[in-house]
Design a protein around this motif. Structure first.
Motif, PDB file in Angstrom:
ATOM      1  N   LEU A 193      -3.988 -11.894  -3.621  1.00  9.71           N
ATOM      2  CA  LEU A 193      -3.612 -11.136  -2.423  1.00  9.71           C
ATOM      3  C   LEU A 193      -4.051  -9.678  -2.528  1.00  9.71           C
ATOM      4  O   LEU A 193      -4.468  -9.068  -1.543  1.00  9.71           O
ATOM      5  N   THR A 203       2.614  -5.418   2.044  1.00  8.24           N
ATOM      6  CA  THR A 203       1.657  -6.478   1.692  1.00  8.24           C
ATOM      7  C   THR A 203       1.962  -6.947   0.276  1.00  8.24           C
ATOM      8  O   THR A 203       2.578  -6.219  -0.499  1.00  8.24           O
ATOM      9  N   ASP A 259     -10.479  -6.618   2.441  1.00 10.15           N
ATOM     10  CA  ASP A 259     -10.245  -6.450   3.866  1.00 10.15           C
ATOM     11  C   ASP A 259     -10.389  -4.974   4.244  1.00 10.15           C
ATOM     12  O   ASP A 259     -10.953  -4.625   5.274  1.00 10.15           O
ATOM     13  N   LYS A 260      -9.878  -4.108   3.364  1.00  8.45           N
ATOM     14  CA  LYS A 260      -9.939  -2.677   3.652  1.00  8.45           C
ATOM     15  C   LYS A 260     -11.377  -2.158   3.639  1.00  8.45           C
ATOM     16  O   LYS A 260     -11.707  -1.224   4.366  1.00  8.45           O
ATOM     17  N   ASN A 307       0.042 -11.433   2.774  1.00  6.31           N
ATOM     18  CA  ASN A 307      -0.469 -10.199   3.388  1.00  6.31           C
ATOM     19  C   ASN A 307      -0.210 -10.252   4.886  1.00  6.31           C
ATOM     20  O   ASN A 307       0.873  -9.899   5.326  1.00  6.31           O
ATOM     21  N   ASP A 308      -1.208 -10.722   5.644  1.00  7.92           N
ATOM     22  CA  ASP A 308      -1.041 -10.719   7.095  1.00  7.92           C
ATOM     23  C   ASP A 308      -0.197 -11.876   7.623  1.00  7.92           C
ATOM     24  O   ASP A 308       0.281 -11.834   8.752  1.00  7.92           O
ATOM     25  N   GLY A 356       0.818  -1.205   0.000  1.00  5.81           N
ATOM     26  CA  GLY A 356       0.000   0.000   0.000  1.00  5.81           C
ATOM     27  C   GLY A 356       0.855   1.260   0.000  1.00  5.81           C
ATOM     28  O   GLY A 356       2.061   1.217  -0.250  1.00  5.81           O
ATOM     29  N   GLU A 393      -7.749  -9.628  -1.957  1.00 12.90           N
ATOM     30  CA  GLU A 393      -7.994  -9.904  -0.536  1.00 12.90           C
ATOM     31  C   GLU A 393      -7.769  -8.646   0.306  1.00 12.90           C
ATOM     32  O   GLU A 393      -8.564  -8.310   1.177  1.00 12.90           O
ATOM     33  N   ARG A 394      -6.700  -7.926  -0.013  1.00 13.36           N
ATOM     34  CA  ARG A 394      -6.364  -6.723   0.742  1.00 13.36           C
ATOM     35  C   ARG A 394      -7.415  -5.637   0.539  1.00 13.36           C
ATOM     36  O   ARG A 394      -7.807  -4.940   1.469  1.00 13.36           O
ATOM     37  N   HIS A 395      -7.880  -5.525  -0.691  1.00 13.32           N
ATOM     38  CA  HIS A 395      -8.900  -4.532  -1.012  1.00 13.32           C
ATOM     39  C   HIS A 395     -10.212  -4.861  -0.287  1.00 13.32           C
ATOM     40  O   HIS A 395     -10.865  -3.987   0.276  1.00 13.32           O
TER      41      HIS A 395
END
Ligand SMILES: Nc1ncnc2c1ncn2[C@@H]1O[C@H](COP(=O)(O)OP(=O)(O)O)[C@@H](O)[C@H]1O
Ligand SMILES: [Mg+2]
Length: 401
Positions: A386, A332, A393-394, A273-274, A160, A389-391
């Motif tokens: 990924l 990430t 999650d946000k 990511n996490d 990010g 997934e991050r998008h």
């Protein structure tokens, strides 16, 4: 199921424009076309965004679109003549990502940029589900493009805004690594102004803290541009002047290996990511005194050894440190973490993190994953997942109560 539309963004204003073209060509070639519909988007060296036809030309190594006589029409289905944005496309004007959350059926819009009108043809916008910024260095790896994609609310591959910019700035990166307890060489950061105003004072400061040889680097760049090795006091000033051409902040650090030896260069790929995972580490054996721009791209003879010749314990340490470095800058997606090893004592230092490392099929990052059981097409696949997934999650975050 509809195919996911992936915008592959490449080129750009950075000194690594050409490297990006190579990385993108590899991605375009390897991406699973049964799963993804690809929208190539090229950015010229002067920063113009171009649609697929022009983008494909860039990839084939033809002339920059900015010097093409009559740019062709746009890739998108439908007759451009029939829609209001047609004029823009027929004359090959740029496309743009509007910095605002768009209707989901949009994302990248044709854009008219003559002085009188700043207009976008949003009726003919190109939808993308995710953008893969295959961009290295300035404006690609430093959080700026990531900021635009955040504003536009488009999912993207990789780190990010914060992870990208913190990973790009060698001075901030070191502060975060130090806070995370990662082993690093001693360094001093000076400002260009500070050096220009009092060069002798800066030299004294450096010499009171560090032993020669030292490496002098612009804080924000890559590909070894602006970096020199100063072997003694005479070489320090010119090395700072050189680095100061590229940044207002200059990082000066003690050379690993000292006067007699070369540092070993160990690299490790991180993905996730996490819960990020590390690949087997590799080693670069540069054909020059250090891994400078020429050794990276121009002169043949630098060698890659995968896996690196390390003991089991050293390999584990490198992998653990790589993940810790990734987390320290809040990264990430992907990153390549580079290490320097003192050849005699075998002490390992974290050198830097690259949040969008070279990404051709034969670059270190994909090769280290290949050696760890993840093929290049699979890697592209995972990175896209990924990013989504991050998008997603946000989206769970509220921005007000
Ligand atoms: N402290 C150091 N000791 C020994 N070699 C170094 C040191 N710092 C940099 N180098 C050499 O310079 C190269 C480029 O430096 P690096 O910090 O990785 O910059 P870039 O971001 O441009 O890759 C390294 O790969 C290594 O060969
Ligand atoms: Mg490097």
């Amino acid at each position: 199921m509809a195919k996911l539309r992936v915008g592959i963004l490449f080129g750009g204003r950075s000194g690594e424009h050409e490297v990006s073209l190579l990385s993108a060509a590899s991605v375009l070639n390897a991406i699973d076309k049964t799963k993804y519909e690809v929208v190539p988007i090229g950015i010229t060296k002067d920063g113009r965004w171009l649609t697929a036809e022009h983008a494909e030309r860039l990839l084939r190594g033809e002339k920059q679109a900015s010097v093409l006589p009559t740019p062709e029409k746009h890739l998108r289905a439908g007759d451009p003549e029939a829609t209001p944005g047609a004029a823009v496309l027929a004359t090959g004007e740029s496309v743009v990502v509007p910095p605002e959350p768009t209707r989901r059926e949009a994302g990248i819009a044709p854009f008219q940029t003559d002085a009188a009108t700043l207009r976008r043809a949003s009726d003919r916008a190109i939808n993308v589900d995710i953008i893969f910024p295959v961009l290295h260095g300035t404006f690609g790896e430093d959080g700026t493009i990531q900021g635009l994609l955040e504003l536009a609310d488009i999912a993207y591959v990789g780190a990010g805004v914060l992870g990208s910019s913190a990973g790009m700035d060698k001075d901030i990166m070191k502060s975060l690594f130090r806070a995370a307890g990662l082993p690093m060489v001693k360094h001093v950061t000076v400002l260009r102004n500070q050096f220009e105003y009092a060069p002798k004072k800066v030299q004294k400061l450096v010499e009171s803290r560090l032993k020669y040889p030292v490496f002098v680097k612009p804080a924000n760049l890559g590909s070894s541009v602006g970096i020199s090795k100063a072997h003694d006091g005479k070489e320090l000033g010119p090395a700072i002047v050189e680095a100061a051409k590229f940044d207002r902040k200059i990082v000066i650090e003690e050379g690993v290996g000292g006067k007699k030896n070369k540092a070993r260069e160990i690299e490790c790929a991180v993905l996730g990511n996490d819960d990020p995972k590390a690949s087997v580490a590799g080693e670069i054996v540069p054909c020059k005194e250090f891994y400078d721009y020429d050794a990276k791209y121009l002169v043949e003879g630098s060698e890659a050894v995968i896996p690196a010749k390390l003991t089991k314990a050293e390999m584990k340490t490198v992998q653990r440190l790589a993940i810790a470095a990734f987390q320290a800058v809040d990264c990430t997606g992907l990153a390549r973490v580079d290490f320097l090893m003192e050849p005699k004592s075998r002490r390992i230092f974290v050198n830097e993190i690259n949040t969008m490392p070279g990404f051709t099929a034969i670059s270190m990052y994909p090769k280290m994953w290949a050696a760890s059981g993840v093929s290049y097409p699979e890697l592209i696949d995972r990175l896209i997942r990924l990013g989504i997934e991050r998008h997603e999650d946000k989206k769970r975050n509220q921005y007000s109560r």
